[in-house]
Design an enzyme around this catalytic site. Structure first.
Site, PDB file in Angstrom:
ATOM      1  N   ALA A 247      -2.217   2.827   1.504  1.00 58.80           N
ATOM      2  CA  ALA A 247      -2.106   2.887   2.974  1.00 58.80           C
ATOM      3  C   ALA A 247      -0.633   2.910   3.379  1.00 58.80           C
ATOM      4  O   ALA A 247      -0.226   3.639   4.286  1.00 58.80           O
ATOM      5  CB  ALA A 247      -2.816   1.701   3.605  1.00 58.80           C
ATOM      6  N   ASP A 249       1.818   4.059   1.577  1.00 63.42           N
ATOM      7  CA  ASP A 249       2.376   5.375   1.223  1.00 63.42           C
ATOM      8  C   ASP A 249       2.030   6.406   2.298  1.00 63.42           C
ATOM      9  O   ASP A 249       2.865   7.233   2.683  1.00 63.42           O
ATOM     10  CB  ASP A 249       1.815   5.841  -0.131  1.00 63.42           C
ATOM     11  CG  ASP A 249       2.191   4.902  -1.264  1.00 63.42           C
ATOM     12  OD1 ASP A 249       3.281   4.311  -1.203  1.00 63.42           O
ATOM     13  OD2 ASP A 249       1.385   4.760  -2.205  1.00 63.42           O
TER      14      ASP A 249
HETATM   15  O1  RIB Z   1       0.908   2.372  -3.495  1.00 57.47           O
HETATM   16  C1  RIB Z   1      -0.230   2.573  -4.295  1.00 57.47           C
HETATM   17  C2  RIB Z   1       0.180   3.017  -5.675  1.00 57.47           C
HETATM   18  O2  RIB Z   1       0.855   1.978  -6.331  1.00 57.47           O
HETATM   19  C3  RIB Z   1      -0.972   3.378  -6.587  1.00 57.47           C
HETATM   20  O3  RIB Z   1      -1.371   4.719  -6.467  1.00 57.47           O
HETATM   21  C4  RIB Z   1      -0.437   3.014  -7.970  1.00 57.47           C
HETATM   22  O4  RIB Z   1      -0.285   4.104  -8.812  1.00 57.47           O
HETATM   23  C5  RIB Z   1       0.865   2.278  -7.712  1.00 57.47           C
HETATM   24  O5  RIB Z   1       1.943   3.094  -7.916  1.00 57.47           O
END
Ligand code: RIB
Length: 304
Positions: A247, A249
């Site tokens: 979320a 990201d």
């Molecule tokens: O922010 C989520 C991500 O954190 C996941 O996709 C995992 O791979 C880690 O990098």
């Protein structure tokens, strides 16, 4: 011509997701439910989400490191399908592609363990070659799953080339002032903010503390509550939570896409909140990123 491109430097991981009613405590064995493998990694997630949200001429490029293995092929293919340019994702035979073990409970909360593999083989000497990517970019996104020396050098180059730099200080760690000074925006969640500031503070005091540490702008990500920036709360959207993975990201991708469209900060934060809210209604990291049409429709029909 106005700059519209977005460059993400960061990790690519294959996520192994296992679901259970509750997360195992140390020493406990929990009989869980479903298992899935999904494309992940904070850098790749931000690039994937940005590519799905971009409207118009902007290109999204990702720089990173993967192994010479089947996971790398899968990650490249799914990023390519989303429209991400992965020409700067370099394969190495010296380490496997990064993986993340993700446990997910019935409330959609997670716990993540990353084995970074090739992500840590990104060497600082290779960063200068990325300068042409930053030259035409509106925004440059960074996180902390690649070596800090690489992030620092790339942020400096992005700044020199006129891109707006957005640093997601995740996973949580202390950061030297020189890195924060290279951030036009630093976007910690509550855990990361506490780690950076070295103490728990109310949002206004936390923002002031992080500005005093060198960042030019701060967005505090507050989960379902939304975010806080410039002394103002931007409320979150109420949704049924399936999985909160990525979320943050998706929020950063939405914020970058809106800034690249030269929207004002308040509008960019609302767009980012809407994108993040939609992402938690679906399982997985890159599988949960909403499309531009979904976010636009959501923003126009709902008042948070
Ligand atoms: O922010 C989520 C991500 O954190 C996941 O996709 C995992 O791979 C880690 O990098």
């Amino acid at each position: 011509m106005a700059r519209r491109d977005i460059v993400v430097l960061g990790s690519l991981n294959m996520d192994f997701i296992a679901r259970a009613e509750h997360l195992p405590a140390p020493g406990e064995t929990v009989l869980g439910g479903g298992f899935q493998m999904v494309a992940g990694g904070k850098g790749a997630n931000q690039a994937n989400a940005a590519a799905r949200l971009v409207a118009g001429p902007g290109v999204v490029r990702l720089a990173g490191r993967v192994g010479n293995d089947a996971f790398a092929a899968h990650l490249r293919a799914s990023l390519g399908a989303a429209g991400v340019d992965t020409a700067a994702v370099v394969a190495t035979g010296e380490a496997p592609t990064g993986i993340a073990m993700i446990w997910l409970d019935a409330a959609g909360q997670n716990s993540i363990l990353v084995a970074p593999g090739a992500n840590l083989l990104f060497d600082v000497e290779s960063v200068e070659a990325l300068r042409p990517l930053y030259r035409g970019a509106a925004c440059a996104l960074f996180q902390l799953e690649t070596p800090l020396a690489v992030v620092r050098r790339a942020m400096a180059i992005a700044r020199e080339e006129g891109a707006v730099t957005i640093l997601d200080p995740a996973p949580a760690q202390e950061l030297p002032r020189e890195v924060l000074e290279l951030a036009d925006w630093v976007t910690p969640n509550e855990t990361e903010a506490r780690m950076l500031a070295g103490r728990e503070l109310e949002p206004a005091a936390m923002e002031a503390a992080l500005l005093a540490m060198g960042a030019r702008g701060v967005v505090l990500k507050l989960g379902a509550a939304g975010c806080f920036s410039g002394g103002v709360f931007s409320p979150g959207f109420a949704v049924d939570v399936v999985d909160t993975t990525a979320a943050g990201d998706t929020f950063n991708a939405g914020f970058a896409v809106a800034l690249a469209e030269h929207r004002n900060t308040a509008d960019a934060l609302r767009f980012a909140n809407a994108a993040a809210a939609l992402s938690v209604t679906k399982l997985g990291a890159q599988t949960s990123a909403p499309s531009r049409a979904e976010v636009d429709a959501y923003c126009s029909f709902l008042v948070p």
